[in-house]
Design a protein around this motif. Sequence first.
Motif, mmCIF file in Angstrom:
data_model
loop_
_atom_site.group_PDB
_atom_site.id
_atom_site.type_symbol
_atom_site.label_atom_id
_atom_site.label_comp_id
_atom_site.label_asym_id
_atom_site.label_seq_id
_atom_site.Cartn_x
_atom_site.Cartn_y
_atom_site.Cartn_z
ATOM 1 N N GLN A 93 0.900 -1.244 -0.009
ATOM 2 C CA GLN A 93 -0.063 -0.060 -0.092
ATOM 3 C C GLN A 93 0.772 1.128 0.005
ATOM 4 O O GLN A 93 0.688 2.319 -0.841
ATOM 5 C CB GLN A 93 -0.931 -0.119 1.279
ATOM 6 C CG GLN A 93 -1.730 -0.968 1.424
ATOM 7 C CD GLN A 93 -2.716 -1.184 2.577
ATOM 8 O OE1 GLN A 93 -3.134 -0.158 2.961
ATOM 9 N NE2 GLN A 93 -3.077 -2.095 3.076
ATOM 10 N N LEU A 94 1.915 1.159 0.852
ATOM 11 C CA LEU A 94 2.734 2.477 0.957
ATOM 12 C C LEU A 94 3.485 2.620 -0.242
ATOM 13 O O LEU A 94 3.488 3.694 -0.910
ATOM 14 C CB LEU A 94 3.887 2.170 1.922
ATOM 15 C CG LEU A 94 3.475 2.348 3.513
ATOM 16 C CD1 LEU A 94 4.536 1.539 4.322
ATOM 17 C CD2 LEU A 94 2.715 3.663 3.887
ATOM 18 N N LEU A 95 3.949 1.641 -0.820
ATOM 19 C CA LEU A 95 4.667 1.668 -2.286
ATOM 20 C C LEU A 95 3.879 2.164 -3.224
ATOM 21 O O LEU A 95 4.259 2.815 -4.267
ATOM 22 C CB LEU A 95 5.444 0.312 -2.481
ATOM 23 C CG LEU A 95 6.522 0.008 -1.519
ATOM 24 C CD1 LEU A 95 7.384 -1.222 -1.756
ATOM 25 C CD2 LEU A 95 7.849 1.170 -1.602
ATOM 26 N N GLN A 96 2.586 1.628 -3.430
ATOM 27 C CA GLN A 96 1.728 1.952 -4.378
ATOM 28 C C GLN A 96 1.349 3.649 -4.402
ATOM 29 O O GLN A 96 1.139 4.096 -5.389
ATOM 30 C CB GLN A 96 0.615 0.986 -4.380
ATOM 31 C CG GLN A 96 -0.432 1.284 -5.370
ATOM 32 C CD GLN A 96 0.348 0.894 -6.706
ATOM 33 O OE1 GLN A 96 0.578 -0.422 -6.807
ATOM 34 N NE2 GLN A 96 0.116 1.650 -7.894
ATOM 35 N N VAL A 97 1.025 3.989 -3.123
ATOM 36 C CA VAL A 97 0.882 5.306 -2.987
ATOM 37 C C VAL A 97 1.833 6.228 -3.591
ATOM 38 O O VAL A 97 1.579 7.218 -4.218
ATOM 39 C CB VAL A 97 0.276 5.550 -1.506
ATOM 40 C CG1 VAL A 97 0.365 7.025 -1.215
ATOM 41 C CG2 VAL A 97 -0.849 5.052 -1.179
ATOM 42 N N ILE A 98 3.245 5.844 -3.234
ATOM 43 C CA ILE A 98 4.221 6.639 -3.406
ATOM 44 C C ILE A 98 4.491 6.331 -4.981
ATOM 45 O O ILE A 98 4.845 7.652 -5.812
ATOM 46 C CB ILE A 98 5.607 6.172 -3.001
ATOM 47 C CG1 ILE A 98 5.554 6.288 -1.392
ATOM 48 C CG2 ILE A 98 6.797 6.625 -3.480
ATOM 49 C CD1 ILE A 98 6.478 5.356 -0.434
ATOM 50 N N ALA A 99 4.090 5.262 -5.712
ATOM 51 C CA ALA A 99 4.590 5.071 -7.155
ATOM 52 C C ALA A 99 3.508 6.218 -7.574
ATOM 53 O O ALA A 99 3.773 6.841 -8.909
ATOM 54 C CB ALA A 99 4.468 3.802 -7.357
ATOM 55 N N ASP A 100 2.222 6.015 -7.560
ATOM 56 C CA ASP A 100 1.151 6.635 -7.904
ATOM 57 C C ASP A 100 1.303 8.456 -7.808
ATOM 58 O O ASP A 100 1.030 9.060 -8.798
ATOM 59 C CB ASP A 100 -0.092 6.373 -7.331
ATOM 60 C CG ASP A 100 -0.758 5.229 -7.616
ATOM 61 O OD1 ASP A 100 -0.269 4.282 -8.517
ATOM 62 O OD2 ASP A 100 -1.587 4.510 -6.851
ATOM 63 N N SER A 101 1.833 8.718 -6.876
ATOM 64 C CA SER A 101 2.243 10.098 -6.653
ATOM 65 C C SER A 101 3.327 10.808 -7.547
ATOM 66 O O SER A 101 3.338 11.796 -7.895
ATOM 67 C CB SER A 101 2.567 10.352 -5.101
ATOM 68 O OG SER A 101 4.113 9.988 -5.089
ATOM 69 N N GLY A 102 4.039 9.587 -8.055
ATOM 70 C CA GLY A 102 5.024 10.311 -8.766
ATOM 71 C C GLY A 102 6.640 10.878 -8.104
ATOM 72 O O GLY A 102 7.490 11.441 -8.792
ATOM 73 N N GLN A 103 6.338 10.822 -6.841
ATOM 74 C CA GLN A 103 7.406 11.530 -5.885
ATOM 75 C C GLN A 103 8.349 10.344 -5.506
ATOM 76 O O GLN A 103 7.950 9.252 -5.755
ATOM 77 C CB GLN A 103 6.844 12.346 -4.885
ATOM 78 C CG GLN A 103 5.820 13.430 -5.211
ATOM 79 C CD GLN A 103 5.408 14.127 -4.289
ATOM 80 O OE1 GLN A 103 6.110 15.006 -3.441
ATOM 81 N NE2 GLN A 103 4.009 14.141 -3.796
#
Length: 440
Positions: A327-337
């Motif tokens: 979940q953490l990695l998906q949120v980060i990847a989706d953010s592009g940051q």
Amino acid sequence: MSQEYSWGRYPDVEQPLYPLRWETDPWPPTTEASSVLAHGQGRSYGDVALNPDGVLLATDGLDRFIEFDTQNGVLRCEAGVTLADILNLIVPRGWFLPVTPGTKFVSIGGAIANDVHGKNHHHAGTFGCHVNQLGLRRSDGQLHECSPDKNSDLFAATIGGLGLTGLIVWAEITLKKIKSTAIEQQALRFASLEEFFTLSDESDRHWEYTVAWIDCLARGNSLGRGIFYRGNHADGRLEQPEPGDYRKTRLTLPLTLPGFLLNRATVKLFNRWYYGKPLKSEALVHFDPFFYPLDKIGHWNRLYGKRGFFQYQCVIPRDRARDALPQLLQVIADSGQGSFLSVLKQFGDVTSPGMLSFPRPGVTLALDFANRGRKTLDLLDRLDGITVANEGAVYPAKDARMSADAFQHYYPRWQTFQHHIDPAFSSRFWRRVTQQGVSL
């Protein structure tokens, strides 16, 4: 007034630095509106070592060794001595730090105040586990000797106590015996988080040091891919190299780089190259690049531009990590940051002695995020939401923005800790997470 930055260069505040040379030096007078706080090498990422409207007690003048028992590996020194200074003294004599963070440019007082951890947490616990005793000067002028057996409550509050219980003036630690300056290192590529867990479980039994780099922008089938590093101190078969000066850096970023250079495209390009680079699966390496790869670049924090950056480090309990990390990695990847520096490691079961210590059994994830204002703060709030929901915690030493509610959820002993705070000491971090009025 001098302008002081944290290592993350956020926030930037103006406040006076008050140099100390001796542990008995007088401090400036304090009032309810003007407090003091120890300031070592300025390597805390956020605001735990900043005290706007107050005074910083600069401890780099407290830099003397007091006693070194070379037979038993017990070292006593003043609080401003850096880990680099200690390495210069002890390594040629066959000793090493029992625990070391990813930089040697921190003071021993700072290492205790943040109860730092290293690649060997699964074997050795935190830095505080190896502190035999320390000297703590309080604002009433008294010097308290604290250990697990003497003034034990104050000792527990000071280990990981964010510098709020008084001024640490000296400390005694027990070192680790080594036979060589070399590390036997292995580097192994893994394609998923499941492979990381398998590697980590297997490695933690036989390898003293373990850590993984992770591609924070990988998605889909590549989510959670990375490179796993593990190492042990080499034995006496190797000749010990000549003692080096471990305080030196090899190159320095002379200027703060434009923030736009660090963007999704450049990070993605770097991560793809780093993951796919040729790996030397087994190697003998000097301890310095193994433990301190970033120390060879002076002021590497300037990579993130004038607005600075946030480092987010959380720990998730082991039984929740398989669900929470994707979940953490998906949120980060989706953010592009995200950044080049993304680290994953399993903490062990060794209990930290400190009342507010961050490490606890589980999996810890650490990433840098360039400061893009509200966009980045919103991302970090979303990561907090996942961490809170999974009974995790965020590392105060690297924080500059977590909410009071989140901190108090992560650290339920904070109210007990408050009783041990020296009334003349405060920090921006503490006022923020206890809702005493600091706006971001």
